[in-house]
Scaffold this motif. Structure first.
Motif, short mmCIF file in Angstrom:
data_model
loop_
_atom_site.label_atom_id
_atom_site.label_comp_id
_atom_site.label_asym_id
_atom_site.label_seq_id
_atom_site.Cartn_x
_atom_site.Cartn_y
_atom_site.Cartn_z
N GLY B 84 0.79 -1.21 0.00
CA GLY B 84 0.00 0.00 0.00
C GLY B 84 0.83 1.27 0.00
N ASP B 87 -0.20 3.86 -5.15
CA ASP B 87 -1.63 3.76 -5.47
C ASP B 87 -1.89 3.00 -6.76
N VAL B 242 -4.29 -0.16 -6.83
CA VAL B 242 -4.11 -0.92 -5.60
C VAL B 242 -5.42 -0.94 -4.82
N PRO B 244 -7.92 -0.50 -2.17
CA PRO B 244 -7.87 0.46 -1.06
C PRO B 244 -8.34 -0.10 0.26
N HIS B 247 -5.67 -0.65 2.82
CA HIS B 247 -4.79 0.46 3.18
C HIS B 247 -5.56 1.77 3.11
N VAL B 250 -4.34 4.69 0.76
CA VAL B 250 -4.28 4.61 -0.70
C VAL B 250 -5.21 5.66 -1.30
N GLU B 252 -7.46 6.31 -3.65
CA GLU B 252 -8.29 5.52 -4.56
C GLU B 252 -8.77 6.35 -5.75
#
Lengths: 225, 290, 229
Positions: B84, B87, B242, B244, B247, B250, B252
């Protein structure tokens, strides 16, 4: 912490690649220290024994050389032993010979300067006694190195420590080739890049321990000297 | 507008960055609402091609997001995503990408573009690679000759491509003693593409490279392209946002904005228009579905 | 044993010597002549330049102003004569190894063959009464023993001019007496001795003349002041 545990497991589990790399690093570093000392210790002793014009400049030069980044030494030797370079036919590049040559050059000014400053701290009566007995320069050198053997040992330890921890020369001249020229530091760079932090950490622990041991030893040596 | 590129982080510094990121993670949760920074992890070869430098100002002007680029090996790039710490991930290693998705690290994965690999060697071609019909055959010829082959050996996308060709050729060059029967000097360098190309030229050996790095360096290398155009040598790039949920930090929305922009007509047009030495490097994927 | 002097020139001949140390004068000397077979004592307070002048006379320090001749030649050109004159530190250092190694070291410098070395080492050790020490490590000897071994090292070399810096300092009374006897013996053999010392009994027993170093800073006024006895 799990990474640390896995790193220890790799070491204790006898991971063949890791132990090969450790062995190779010791082999290269010891050879380079040896060749470097072969030249550097007498040079340091000569600087100490001689009273020639420009000696100060020579000492300053050696001290300056210690600060040369390893990659610059690597680059310089690369241009010598590359195919198109003057020593290209020796086939040293990307072979252990190239790494050892580069690392020897790297440690040479350090060992010279360490030997020189170490001998200067030696009891001046030794040198005066040799002078008053009318010893030749060759005799004086061998006798003073004998009396200053701990100083010499310390210079070697520090040279060895510098070599074992460097990455520029080993990477540029050795090429980090698996089971041929891969050293601990180049392997760490590679493993970290691959995201294999446990492997990098395992080797990092070894480098760290060696650095600690070398420093402890050289401090013991100083205390005795 | 601040424009930051984390240029080719040396691999040694990477663990430091990761641990620092982990340390500070708790502190920056509140910035989530309108985080203007998007962090992208990609491979060194992608970064070295210059494509991202070319796209970056357009993306920033048209979307208002800042883009931080971390260029590392494929393995490390995916690890950054899994942790994380970034992104978005832009990589080219199919098997690893699928692993990444099935482990739940990724949110969306889309095929973005394709470039290709080429087999390089010395002009006199002692192994006779020029005359072969496909990459597999070329590797078999190399393995049967007394020549050097320099492998990336760093688990990069290029390394994975190389390994799949060796596997197809039925050869395991890393195996101890494999060289004894054939005379091949197999060198696993564990270094970046540019370094491997220079080593190959220096040793007069063979290697496989992505076209982008080759085009950027070919003037400095005593190597020639001996094999190209094989469908097996295609190099598909995926863009992965990634996941979200694992984490909180992140970004998003920023990740989504980057993905959508790259896959839009505009983004794909720019990718297609990017050239190195007068040659188009990447072909955007016609239908951006996985 | 002493080789004949090249000419009748004095062993040491000093004129208008001034040795600077930084901006100060570490030692100066207007005129001094020392002839073969003489024993001259340097006396004066600590820091008055006795050791410095001894070292200058042995070529261990320099450069300096003035004229300093050794057997009629400037020191720098008197290299061939160098081994005839040896300086001994107040606390001499011995080299790593045995006492025998230390005595042999000097002889090996002269390129002597191994069997002659052994014989000469033994003879020198007997002269100085350190025969029993030969196999001992040179480290860990008493001050008196160390002084004698260092003396032996110089004598084995064939030196006939000895520059001694406080030879009897820091040793017990018995060792002092023994060393005074040894030095007296060397004098009767015809050796030239220049001794810096605070030991009045040594001066009385040995010295033909006394040179007094004044305490004014480091600048030393050297008087040709008289024979005590």
């Amino acid at each position: 912490m799990t990474a640390l545990r896995e790193a220890m497991a790799l070491l204790l589990g006898g991971d063949a690649d890791i132990w090969w790399t450790i062995g190779a690093t010791l082999r290269f570093s010891l050879s380079a220290t040896f060749f470097s000392a072969l030249l550097g210790v007498p040079s340091g002793a000569l600087l100490f024994l001689s009273r020639f014009r420009g000696r100060r400049i020579a000492v300053a030069f050696m001290n300056a050389c210690m600060a040369i980044p390893t990659v610059v030494i690597g680059l310089f030797v690369y241009s010598l032993i590359s195919r198109s370079g003057p020593l290209g036919s020796l086939n040293l590049l990307y072979n252990p010979g190239g790494v050892i040559l580069g690392q020897s050059l790297l440690a040479f000014p350090l060992i010279t300067a360490m030997a020189y400053t170490g001998l200067q701290k030696l009891d001046p009566r030794y040198h005066e006694t040799l002078l008053t007995l009318g010893a030749s320069r060759r005799r004086r050198m061998s006798a003073i190195l004998r009396e200053g053997r701990l100083v010499v040992l310390q210079a070697l330890l520090i040279g060895f420590g510098r070599i074992i921890g460097e990455v520029g020369v080993a990477m540029m001249l050795g090429g980090n080739i698996h089971r041929q020229t891969r050293t601990m530091t180049t392997a760490i760079a590679l493993d970290a890049g691959k995201g294999e932090f446990e492997r990098a950490l395992a080797l990092g622990l070894v480098v760290l321990s060696l650095a600690l041991i070398i420093n402890l030893l050289s401090q013991l040596v100083v205390r005795d000297a | 507008m601040c424009l930051t590129i984390l240029r080719r982080l040396t691999a040694v510094a990477l663990p430091l960055v990761i641990s620092l990121a982990a340390l500070t993670s708790g502190a920056c949760r509140s910035a989530e609402r309108a985080n203007p920074r998007v962090r992208l992890a990609t491979t060194t070869s992608t970064e070295a091609s210059g494509l991202l430098d070319f796209l970056l100002p357009h993306f920033q002007r048209e979307t208002g997001y800042d883009l931080d680029i971390v260029a590392v090996g494929t393995g490390a790039a995916l690890k950054l995503g899994a942790n994380g710490d970034v992104d978005v991930v832009l990589v080219h290693a199919r098997a690893l990408e699928e692993e990444f998705m099935s482990a739940g690290h990724g949110q969306t994965r889309r095929k973005l573009m394709v470039n290709d690999f080429i087999i390089l060697g010395p002009k006199n071609d002692p192994a006779g690679v020029r005359a072969t019909e496909n990459a597999t055959q070329a590797f078999q010829r190399i393995a049967q000759s007394e020549v050097s082959f320099v492998s990336r050996g760093d688990r990069s996308g290029t390394h994975h491509m190389e390994q799949s060709i060796w596997a197809a050729a039925g050869i395991t060059p890393e195996a101890p003693g494999a060289a004894k029967h054939t005379g091949l000097r197999f060198l696993s360098a564990g270094r970046g593409m540019a370094e491997v190309l220079f080593m190959t030229a220096e040793l007069g050996g063979y290697t496989i490279a992505d076209r982008g790095t080759w085009l950027a360096l070919r003037d400095k290398l005593a190597l020639v392209v001996l094999h190209e155009g094989d469908p097996d040598l295609l190099n598909p790039y995926s863009i992965i946002t990634v996941a979200p949920k694992k984490h909180d930090r992140v970004n998003e929305r920023g990740a989504e904005a980057l993905l959508n922009w790259l896959l839009s007509e505009r983004g794909r047009g720019l990718i297609a228009g990017f050239t190195v030495g007068g040659e188009q490097l990447f072909r955007p994927t016609a239908s951006p579905t996985p | 044993m002493p080789e004949p002097t090249l000419n009748d020139a004095p062993v040491f001949s000093l004129e208008a010597i001034s040795f600077p140390f930084g901006k100060q004068v570490a030692v100066s000397c207007d005129a001094l002549e020392i002839h073969a077979g003489e024993c001259v004592a340097f006396t004066g307070t600590n820091g008055s330049g006795k050791t410095t002048l001894l070292k200058l006379m042995n070529g261990l320090l320099g450069p300096f102003e003035g004229t300093l001749l050794f057997c009629g030649a400037p020191l720098s050109r008197a290299r061939a004569l160098r081994r005839r004159s040896v300086f001994l530190h107040q606390q001499p250092v011995l080299f790593t190894g045995t006492v025998r190694d230390n005595l042999a070291f000097a002889l090996k410098l002269r390129g002597m063959a191994a069997d002659t070395v052994a014989a000469r080492v033994l003879a020198t050790a007997r002269d100085l009464g350190i025969e029993a020490l030969l196999k001992r490590s040179a480290r860990g000897l008493s001050t008196g023993e160390t002084q004698r071994v260092a003396l032996g090292r110089a004598l084995a070399l064939g030196a006939d001019v000895l520059l001694l810096d406080e030879p009897t300092a820091a040793m017990d009374a018995a060792s002092q007496t023994a060393l005074r006897e040894i030095l007296f013996g060397l004098k009767t053999e015809g050796k030239t001795l220049v001794v810096s010392t605070h030991d009045e009994r040594l001066v009385t027993k040995l010295a033909d003349r006394r040179v007094v170093f004044s305490p004014e800073r480091n600048a030393a006024e050297v008087s040709k002041a008289g024979v005590e006895q």
